[in-house]
Motif scaffolding. Structure first.
Motif, PDB file in Angstrom:
ATOM      1  N   THR A   9      21.292   6.699  18.181  1.00 54.16           N
ATOM      2  CA  THR A   9      22.168   6.935  19.322  1.00 54.16           C
ATOM      3  C   THR A   9      21.293   7.080  20.552  1.00 54.16           C
ATOM      4  OG1 THR A   9      23.749   8.095  17.902  1.00 54.16           O
ATOM      5  CG2 THR A   9      23.966   8.448  20.268  1.00 54.16           C
ATOM      6  N   PHE A  43      23.549  -3.616  13.318  1.00 54.95           N
ATOM      7  CA  PHE A  43      24.912  -3.553  13.829  1.00 54.95           C
ATOM      8  C   PHE A  43      24.888  -2.754  15.126  1.00 54.95           C
ATOM      9  CE2 PHE A  43      25.338  -3.846   9.236  1.00 54.95           C
ATOM     10  CZ  PHE A  43      26.274  -4.863   9.086  1.00 54.95           C
ATOM     11  N   LEU A  44      25.485  -3.318  16.173  1.00 56.91           N
ATOM     12  CA  LEU A  44      25.642  -2.565  17.408  1.00 56.91           C
ATOM     13  C   LEU A  44      26.871  -1.688  17.259  1.00 56.91           C
ATOM     14  CD1 LEU A  44      24.910  -5.394  19.979  1.00 56.91           C
ATOM     15  CD2 LEU A  44      23.338  -3.679  19.051  1.00 56.91           C
ATOM     16  N   ARG A  45      26.804  -0.502  17.814  1.00 56.39           N
ATOM     17  CA  ARG A  45      27.940   0.403  17.724  1.00 56.39           C
ATOM     18  C   ARG A  45      28.978   0.022  18.767  1.00 56.39           C
ATOM     19  NH1 ARG A  45      25.062   6.083  17.104  1.00 56.39           N
ATOM     20  NH2 ARG A  45      27.179   6.773  17.526  1.00 56.39           N
ATOM     21  N   GLN A  46      30.236   0.053  18.377  1.00 58.66           N
ATOM     22  CA  GLN A  46      31.329  -0.347  19.252  1.00 58.66           C
ATOM     23  C   GLN A  46      31.361   0.480  20.535  1.00 58.66           C
ATOM     24  OE1 GLN A  46      35.160  -0.232  17.301  1.00 58.66           O
ATOM     25  NE2 GLN A  46      35.488  -2.360  17.819  1.00 58.66           N
ATOM     26  N   THR A  47      30.888   1.700  20.456  1.00 53.15           N
ATOM     27  CA  THR A  47      30.861   2.583  21.623  1.00 53.15           C
ATOM     28  C   THR A  47      29.721   2.237  22.589  1.00 53.15           C
ATOM     29  OG1 THR A  47      29.557   4.144  20.324  1.00 53.15           O
ATOM     30  CG2 THR A  47      31.937   4.515  20.428  1.00 53.15           C
ATOM     31  N   LYS A  48      28.887   1.284  22.224  1.00 55.15           N
ATOM     32  CA  LYS A  48      27.751   0.812  23.030  1.00 55.15           C
ATOM     33  C   LYS A  48      26.738   1.908  23.322  1.00 55.15           C
ATOM     34  CE  LYS A  48      30.366  -2.933  24.999  1.00 55.15           C
ATOM     35  NZ  LYS A  48      30.843  -3.633  26.140  1.00 55.15           N
TER      36      LYS A  48
END
Length: 89
Positions: A9, A43-48
């Motif tokens: 994060t 994988f990129l997190r959808q929350t960027k």
């Protein structure tokens, strides 16, 4: 075959002015890791606000050595590293 899951994060409240340059370098490092065969998935997190990386065929000590070389690591808010084993079923 072992897998190690890393949840990174980043601190999106304090992004540097050269963030796009950091992202470009990040992609280059990830491509090298994939070519070397020890990064299975990214994988990129959808929350960027980060990414999930799945390593294969290396141990946690090696992951701990590699992660600080990732350009986005310098912007980390938190990191979680989990060693996984495959269910036999």
């Amino acid at each position: 075959m072992n897998r190690i899951l890393v949840i990174l994060t980043i601190d999106t409240d304090n992004l540097p002015a050269n963030f796009q340059e950091i992202i470009k370098h990040e992609r280059e490092v990830v491509a090298q890791w994939k070519a070397a065969g020890f990064l299975d998935q990214l994988f990129l997190r959808q929350t960027k606000n980060g990414a999930v990386l799945i390593f294969k065929d290396i141990d946690e000590a090696k992951v701990n050595e590699l992660m600080p070389t990732l350009p986005l690591y310098k912007l980390k808010k938190s990191i979680e590293i989990l060693s996984l084993i495959k269910d036999q079923e």
